[in-house]
Design an enzyme around this catalytic site. Sequence first.
Site, PDB file in Angstrom:
ATOM      1  N   CYS A 105       0.836  -1.203   0.000  1.00 44.75           N
ATOM      2  CA  CYS A 105       0.000   0.000   0.000  1.00 44.75           C
ATOM      3  C   CYS A 105       0.876   1.261   0.000  1.00 44.75           C
ATOM      4  CB  CYS A 105      -0.977  -0.020   1.172  1.00 44.75           C
ATOM      5  SG  CYS A 105      -2.359   1.134   0.978  1.00 44.75           S
ATOM      6  N   HIS A 212      -3.750  -5.193   0.815  1.00 44.13           N
ATOM      7  CA  HIS A 212      -3.160  -5.538   2.112  1.00 44.13           C
ATOM      8  C   HIS A 212      -3.116  -7.050   2.312  1.00 44.13           C
ATOM      9  CE1 HIS A 212      -2.734  -1.576   4.127  1.00 44.13           C
ATOM     10  NE2 HIS A 212      -3.622  -1.225   3.207  1.00 44.13           N
ATOM     11  N   GLU A 214      -1.170  -8.670   4.131  1.00 44.63           N
ATOM     12  CA  GLU A 214      -0.785  -9.010   5.501  1.00 44.63           C
ATOM     13  C   GLU A 214      -1.989  -9.332   6.383  1.00 44.63           C
ATOM     14  OE1 GLU A 214      -2.157  -4.882   6.156  1.00 44.63           O
ATOM     15  OE2 GLU A 214      -1.120  -5.927   4.517  1.00 44.63           O
TER      16      GLU A 214
END
Length: 250
Positions: A105, A212, A214
């Site tokens: 990002c 994202h 993660e």
Amino acid sequence: MTMGQQDRNQHPYQVMTHKYMQPIVEIAGAVPLLMPTCFGVEDVDRYLDMVDGVYLSGAGSNIEPSLYGQDNLTPEKSQDVNRDIVDLAVIEGALKRKLPILGICRGMQELNIALGGTLYQKVYSEPGFDDHREDPQTPNHVQYGPRHAIETVPGSWLAKLIGDKTMVNSLHGQGICTLGKGLEALAYGEDGLIEAIHGPDYGQFILGVQWHPEWQANDNPDSIKLFQAFGSACRGEACWQSANDDKLTA
């Protein structure tokens, strides 16, 4: 991993969210080394001498627009100029050392700026583009849930890794406008916005993604593959090929 500044109870803190570190440990098989960004660039080389890769996380702050030649169109958004300055130096040093780089990002946007690219400061105001921002009034699992599809560039290493099309989350107001030197798009959103980039001419692992991965990475097969690829690159087990031989090999 570079940290960012947050003010709490009138004190400045250097922070890194747990969700960014977790897949580095549990999937990439790496040990995160956290670098504060509040002391300038003096120690950047010392930190880079201790690591095998560079991981640029996301954050709630926007990048200082003057760094890519624009006036600030989003003064209501927080900024973290110390992080901007340090991360640009970190990227420059990592490129010189041929260290693997993974940007998520804001981290992808930093990579693009470091190499001379520009951003749309308000993607949601640009004709033809969708609103990629999350609804802050909803729970985290909704904000980080699958939002839209992306299509990887046909024949690219990313297409071989995660397939031609996949669903991603979306929590950003800014996005890539012009690509930095030596960067190429690896994936696009349904509206044509660049969602992933790499630098095939730099001879090292360079990957930026706008979503994202993660978030609850252990439950997402695509995220697992991305963090495994980064971990492999940090261990010297994988590398980028030339732009003409655009694939990841072990």
